[in-house]
Design an enzyme around this catalytic site. Structure first.
Site, PDB file in Angstrom:
ATOM      1  N   LYS A  11       0.843  -1.117   0.216  1.00  0.00           N
ATOM      2  CA  LYS A  11       0.111   0.109  -0.019  1.00  0.00           C
ATOM      3  C   LYS A  11       0.996   1.246   0.151  1.00  0.00           C
ATOM      4  CE  LYS A  11      -3.982  -2.275   2.503  1.00  0.00           C
ATOM      5  NZ  LYS A  11      -4.820  -2.000   3.506  1.00  0.00           N
ATOM      6  N   HIS A 117      -2.063  -5.310   1.462  1.00  0.00           N
ATOM      7  CA  HIS A 117      -3.379  -6.304   1.377  1.00  0.00           C
ATOM      8  C   HIS A 117      -2.928  -7.391   0.716  1.00  0.00           C
ATOM      9  CE1 HIS A 117      -7.191  -7.317  -0.308  1.00  0.00           C
ATOM     10  NE2 HIS A 117      -6.519  -7.900  -1.251  1.00  0.00           N
ATOM     11  N   GLU A 128      -9.769 -10.792  -7.554  1.00  0.00           N
ATOM     12  CA  GLU A 128      -8.708  -9.826  -7.372  1.00  0.00           C
ATOM     13  C   GLU A 128      -7.411  -9.763  -8.190  1.00  0.00           C
ATOM     14  OE1 GLU A 128      -9.423  -9.107  -2.945  1.00  0.00           O
ATOM     15  OE2 GLU A 128      -7.686  -9.750  -3.243  1.00  0.00           O
TER      16      GLU A 128
HETATM   17  P1  IDP Z   1      -7.477  -7.114   5.782  1.00  0.00           P
HETATM   18  O1  IDP Z   1      -6.859  -6.108   4.792  1.00  0.00           O
HETATM   19  O2  IDP Z   1      -6.658  -7.428   6.874  1.00  0.00           O
HETATM   20  O3  IDP Z   1      -7.952  -8.424   4.988  1.00  0.00           O
HETATM   21  P2  IDP Z   1     -10.256  -5.980   5.821  1.00  0.00           P
HETATM   22  O4  IDP Z   1     -11.287  -6.424   6.848  1.00  0.00           O
HETATM   23  O5  IDP Z   1     -10.316  -6.900   4.529  1.00  0.00           O
HETATM   24  O6  IDP Z   1      -8.753  -6.378   6.415  1.00  0.00           O
HETATM   25  O7  IDP Z   1     -10.220  -4.541   5.454  1.00  0.00           O
HETATM   26  C1  IDP Z   1      -9.739  -4.059   4.225  1.00  0.00           C
HETATM   27  C2  IDP Z   1      -8.970  -2.879   4.891  1.00  0.00           C
HETATM   28  O8  IDP Z   1      -9.981  -1.879   5.268  1.00  0.00           O
HETATM   29  C3  IDP Z   1      -7.945  -3.031   6.047  1.00  0.00           C
HETATM   30  O9  IDP Z   1      -6.839  -3.599   5.648  1.00  0.00           O
HETATM   31  C4  IDP Z   1      -7.733  -1.732   6.414  1.00  0.00           C
HETATM   32  O10 IDP Z   1      -6.833  -0.910   5.597  1.00  0.00           O
HETATM   33  C5  IDP Z   1      -8.925  -1.097   6.457  1.00  0.00           C
HETATM   34  N1  IDP Z   1     -10.039  -1.297   7.640  1.00  0.00           N
HETATM   35  C6  IDP Z   1     -10.619  -2.407   8.064  1.00  0.00           C
HETATM   36  N2  IDP Z   1     -11.068  -2.198   9.375  1.00  0.00           N
HETATM   37  C7  IDP Z   1     -10.893  -0.859   9.418  1.00  0.00           C
HETATM   38  C8  IDP Z   1     -11.348  -0.075  10.515  1.00  0.00           C
HETATM   39  O11 IDP Z   1     -12.116  -0.531  11.716  1.00  0.00           O
HETATM   40  N3  IDP Z   1     -10.898   1.384  10.594  1.00  0.00           N
HETATM   41  C9  IDP Z   1     -10.343   1.546   9.643  1.00  0.00           C
HETATM   42  N4  IDP Z   1      -9.931   1.022   8.691  1.00  0.00           N
HETATM   43  C10 IDP Z   1      -9.905  -0.252   8.525  1.00  0.00           C
END
Ligand code: IDP
Length: 141
Positions: A11, A117, A128
């Site tokens: 990122k 990611h 993706e």
């Molecule tokens: P991951 O990247 O670990 O798979 P996901 O739940 O798929 O996590 O969320 C995608 C992205 O969204 C996260 O990597 C993070 O950057 C952002 N994100 C997830 N939850 C939160 C939150 O509670 N606050 C702010 N950003 C969040």
């Protein structure tokens, strides 16, 4: 064990910190092959489409703003259990909760700017990967 492919994105925060090489080394040390890669600056439309599953979440707007704030490095990783292996290397979404030695524990500043990611399942990995790479740009070995 199954050979899988997963989509990884370094990122904007990690690209800005100049740690692409250090993150790539972790993929390689874990036996993951980088079989496609491109640096790009996502458009708002691309970022919104990529994170469409999170559209209704309160953090969606900030997430999109962050993902378009600078260039990202996008790659396809291939290897045994590549999807879960990459998730292990990444660590928990919130770097404060990420295990020591994981990419997020070592390079991420916050849950918003969390360095990497990685696809979370075979179905999402396939979708993706297709977002960013035509079959001809993927070099399996
Ligand atoms: P991951 O990247 O670990 O798979 P996901 O739940 O798929 O996590 O969320 C995608 C992205 O969204 C996260 O990597 C993070 O950057 C952002 N994100 C997830 N939850 C939160 C939150 O509670 N606050 C702010 N950003 C969040």
């Amino acid at each position: 064990m199954a050979v899988e492919r997963t989509l990884s994105i370094i990122k904007p925060d990690a690209v800005a910190k100049n740690v692409i090489g250090q993150i790539y080394s972790r993929f390689e040390a874990a036996g993951l092959n980088i079989i496609a890669a491109r640096m790009m600056h996502l458009s708002r439309r691309e970022a919104e489409a990529f994170y469409a599953v999170h559209r209704e979440r309160p953090f969606f707007k900030d997430l999109v703003e962050f993902m378009i704030s600078g260039p990202v490095m996008v790659q396809v990783l291939e290897g045994e259990n590549a999807i879960s292996k990459n998730r292990e290397l990444m660590g928990a979404t919130d770097p404060r909760k990420a295990e020591k030695g994981t990419i997020r524990a070592d390079f991420a500043a916050s849950i918003d700017a969390n360095a990497v990611h990685g696809s979370d399942a075979p179905e999402t990995a396939a979708i993706e990967i297709a977002c960013f790479f035509p079959t001809l740009a993927i070099f399996s070995r």
